[in-house]
Design a protein around this motif. Structure first.
Motif, mmCIF file in Angstrom:
data_model
loop_
_atom_site.group_PDB
_atom_site.id
_atom_site.type_symbol
_atom_site.label_atom_id
_atom_site.label_comp_id
_atom_site.label_asym_id
_atom_site.label_seq_id
_atom_site.Cartn_x
_atom_site.Cartn_y
_atom_site.Cartn_z
ATOM 1 N N LYS A 59 0.873 -1.176 0.000
ATOM 2 C CA LYS A 59 0.000 0.000 0.000
ATOM 3 C C LYS A 59 0.906 1.221 0.000
ATOM 4 O O LYS A 59 1.670 1.442 0.947
ATOM 5 N N GLU A 60 0.832 1.994 -1.055
ATOM 6 C CA GLU A 60 1.636 3.213 -1.159
ATOM 7 C C GLU A 60 0.828 4.387 -0.636
ATOM 8 O O GLU A 60 -0.332 4.572 -1.005
ATOM 9 N N ILE A 61 1.448 5.170 0.260
ATOM 10 C CA ILE A 61 0.767 6.310 0.861
ATOM 11 C C ILE A 61 1.673 7.537 0.771
ATOM 12 O O ILE A 61 2.831 7.490 1.206
ATOM 13 N N GLU A 62 1.157 8.613 0.221
ATOM 14 C CA GLU A 62 1.905 9.869 0.232
ATOM 15 C C GLU A 62 1.845 10.453 1.636
ATOM 16 O O GLU A 62 0.770 10.564 2.231
ATOM 17 N N LEU A 63 3.002 10.815 2.183
ATOM 18 C CA LEU A 63 3.025 11.279 3.571
ATOM 19 C C LEU A 63 4.056 12.363 3.794
ATOM 20 O O LEU A 63 5.233 12.214 3.447
ATOM 21 N N ASP A 64 3.619 13.435 4.419
ATOM 22 C CA ASP A 64 4.480 14.486 4.954
ATOM 23 C C ASP A 64 4.519 14.271 6.464
ATOM 24 O O ASP A 64 3.501 14.418 7.146
ATOM 25 N N VAL A 65 5.688 13.914 6.998
ATOM 26 C CA VAL A 65 5.761 13.542 8.414
ATOM 27 C C VAL A 65 5.639 14.733 9.351
ATOM 28 O O VAL A 65 5.660 14.559 10.573
ATOM 29 N N SER A 66 5.500 15.926 8.811
ATOM 30 C CA SER A 66 5.221 17.080 9.674
ATOM 31 C C SER A 66 3.722 17.306 9.846
ATOM 32 O O SER A 66 3.307 18.207 10.572
ATOM 33 N N ASN A 67 2.916 16.461 9.198
ATOM 34 C CA ASN A 67 1.461 16.606 9.220
ATOM 35 C C ASN A 67 0.853 15.560 10.158
ATOM 36 O O ASN A 67 0.764 14.378 9.815
ATOM 37 N N GLU A 68 0.447 15.995 11.339
ATOM 38 C CA GLU A 68 -0.067 15.076 12.357
ATOM 39 C C GLU A 68 -1.270 14.285 11.852
ATOM 40 O O GLU A 68 -1.347 13.063 12.025
ATOM 41 N N GLY A 69 -2.220 14.975 11.238
ATOM 42 C CA GLY A 69 -3.415 14.297 10.761
ATOM 43 C C GLY A 69 -3.110 13.258 9.702
ATOM 44 O O GLY A 69 -3.697 12.165 9.693
ATOM 45 N N ALA A 70 -2.181 13.589 8.792
ATOM 46 C CA ALA A 70 -1.821 12.651 7.729
ATOM 47 C C ALA A 70 -1.146 11.408 8.302
ATOM 48 O O ALA A 70 -1.357 10.292 7.809
ATOM 49 N N ILE A 71 -0.340 11.594 9.343
ATOM 50 C CA ILE A 71 0.313 10.446 9.980
ATOM 51 C C ILE A 71 -0.724 9.523 10.607
ATOM 52 O O ILE A 71 -0.701 8.299 10.401
ATOM 53 N N ASN A 72 -1.622 10.091 11.380
ATOM 54 C CA ASN A 72 -2.654 9.265 12.019
ATOM 55 C C ASN A 72 -3.495 8.535 10.972
ATOM 56 O O ASN A 72 -3.825 7.352 11.135
ATOM 57 N N ASP A 73 -3.802 9.241 9.892
ATOM 58 C CA ASP A 73 -4.598 8.634 8.822
ATOM 59 C C ASP A 73 -3.831 7.506 8.134
ATOM 60 O O ASP A 73 -4.408 6.475 7.774
ATOM 61 N N SER A 74 -2.522 7.679 7.963
ATOM 62 C CA SER A 74 -1.721 6.640 7.296
ATOM 63 C C SER A 74 -1.671 5.359 8.112
ATOM 64 O O SER A 74 -1.677 4.253 7.555
ATOM 65 N N VAL A 75 -1.612 5.494 9.430
ATOM 66 C CA VAL A 75 -1.643 4.312 10.289
ATOM 67 C C VAL A 75 -3.003 3.624 10.180
ATOM 68 O O VAL A 75 -3.099 2.396 10.068
ATOM 69 N N GLU A 76 -4.058 4.421 10.195
ATOM 70 C CA GLU A 76 -5.403 3.856 10.050
ATOM 71 C C GLU A 76 -5.555 3.144 8.709
ATOM 72 O O GLU A 76 -6.142 2.049 8.635
ATOM 73 N N GLN A 77 -5.045 3.748 7.644
ATOM 74 C CA GLN A 77 -5.113 3.117 6.324
ATOM 75 C C GLN A 77 -4.358 1.788 6.300
ATOM 76 O O GLN A 77 -4.823 0.804 5.712
ATOM 77 N N THR A 78 -3.197 1.774 6.936
ATOM 78 C CA THR A 78 -2.390 0.552 6.966
ATOM 79 C C THR A 78 -3.121 -0.565 7.695
ATOM 80 O O THR A 78 -3.165 -1.716 7.236
ATOM 81 N N VAL A 79 -3.694 -0.237 8.834
ATOM 82 C CA VAL A 79 -4.402 -1.239 9.630
ATOM 83 C C VAL A 79 -5.664 -1.707 8.913
ATOM 84 O O VAL A 79 -6.014 -2.896 8.940
ATOM 85 N N LYS A 80 -6.335 -0.777 8.241
ATOM 86 C CA LYS A 80 -7.519 -1.164 7.467
ATOM 87 C C LYS A 80 -7.149 -2.142 6.362
ATOM 88 O O LYS A 80 -7.885 -3.092 6.068
ATOM 89 N N GLU A 81 -5.977 -1.931 5.752
ATOM 90 C CA GLU A 81 -5.529 -2.785 4.648
ATOM 91 C C GLU A 81 -4.998 -4.129 5.129
ATOM 92 O O GLU A 81 -5.308 -5.174 4.553
ATOM 93 N N PHE A 82 -4.189 -4.111 6.207
ATOM 94 C CA PHE A 82 -3.456 -5.312 6.600
ATOM 95 C C PHE A 82 -3.799 -5.854 7.992
ATOM 96 O O PHE A 82 -3.341 -6.928 8.363
ATOM 97 N N GLY A 83 -4.547 -5.091 8.782
ATOM 98 C CA GLY A 83 -4.984 -5.583 10.080
ATOM 99 C C GLY A 83 -4.136 -5.190 11.266
ATOM 100 O O GLY A 83 -4.627 -5.185 12.398
ATOM 101 N N ARG A 84 -2.869 -4.820 11.041
ATOM 102 C CA ARG A 84 -1.971 -4.486 12.144
ATOM 103 C C ARG A 84 -0.684 -3.873 11.590
ATOM 104 O O ARG A 84 -0.505 -3.787 10.371
ATOM 105 N N ILE A 85 0.210 -3.453 12.484
ATOM 106 C CA ILE A 85 1.560 -3.024 12.114
ATOM 107 C C ILE A 85 2.525 -3.760 13.029
ATOM 108 O O ILE A 85 2.473 -3.602 14.248
#
Length: 264
Positions: A59-85
């Motif tokens: 799963k490719e995700i565009e991410l700016d690590v200075s963006n708090e909301g984008a980081i939280n969303d990327s973790v949620e997307q990862t878990v939605k796709e794969f179930g865990r990290i």
């Protein structure tokens, strides 16, 4: 040495350099599910991973690590796709201007710390919150709910060379080691393993492009006892080791891979 890694990897700065080769090393050791995150496309990484390991899921995700909301969303997307990290590598970072304190602007100093330190903390916080919700993958005492590796630097231990006045970068990497140690203490009892990786000079495209004879980087290379810079796959293999059960008793470690630079 085979580490037999199973699970889901979340890698920032995955489009090139250490993040790219860490993904290759994790896949070589058995990881088949990846969230690859970068501000820029991770096309080269994805293409090579699929070429080497046709059964990989990405799963490719565009991410700016200075963006708090984008980081939280990327973790949620990862878990939605794969179930865990299971394995997180917080690797995205910038070098910034080679300036001493009297010459660097506040905005430049803050930008480097925002990406290199605050960005790591934001990613780690989101990963910890997720890992606390998931169980260990096995009943082994070597198993954890999740493993986090933060990319620091040998300059997290030492001051920069006189001809490499990277004041802000050095400050940010010292902070990453402190962050790693503080959270490692707090969350090891809760089943989360956190360590830092501290590379020396690595043969990234940027470093190699500035390695002409007599250049600053060539003079730095000469100082390395190993007489060379690291290959990117060597650093990637260190990431795989820190995520593996081979390092299961390493908590809050700062693993230095610098060809002997910092022991002189």
């Amino acid at each position: 040495m085979a580490f037999a890694l199973k699970g889901v990897a979340y890698v920032t700065g995955a489009g090139s350099g250490i993040g790219q080769f860490a993904a290759y090393s994790l896949a070589k050791q058995g990881v088949r599910q990846f969230a690859l995150l970068d501000r820029n496309p991770s096309t080269a990484t994805i293409t090579e991973l699929k070429k080497r390991y046709p059964d990989v899921s990405i799963k490719e995700i565009e991410l700016d690590v200075s963006n708090e909301g984008a980081i939280n969303d990327s973790v949620e997307q990862t878990v939605k796709e794969f179930g865990r990290i299971d394995y997180a590598l917080n690797n995205a970072g910038i070098g910034g201007a080679l300036e001493t304190t009297d010459k660097i602007e506040l905005s430049d100093f803050q930008r480097i710390l925002t990406v290199n330190t605050t960005g790591v903390w934001l990613c780690q916080r989101a990963q910890i919150r997720q890992m606390l919700k998931q169980e260990k993958r096995s009943d082994s005492e070597r198993s954890y709910r999740g493993s986090i590796v933060n990319t620091a630097s040998m300059y997290g231990f030492i001051g920069p060379s006189l001809n490499v006045p990277s004041t802000a970068y050095t400050t940010s990497k010292h902070a990453v080691i402190g962050l790693t140690r503080a959270d490692a203490i707090a969350f090891a009892p809760k089943g989360i393993k956190i360590n830092a990786l501290c590379p020396g000079y690595v043969a990234t495209p940027l470093v190699m492009s500035s390695m002409s004879a007599g250049s600053v980087m060539d003079n730095e290379r000469i100082k390395v006892p190993a007489q060379r810079v690291a290959n990117m796959d060597e650093i990637g293999d260190c990431v795989a080791f820190l995520h593996s059960e081979a390092s299961s008793y390493m908590i809050g470690a700062a693993l230095v891979a610098d060809g002997g630079f910092t022991i002189q």
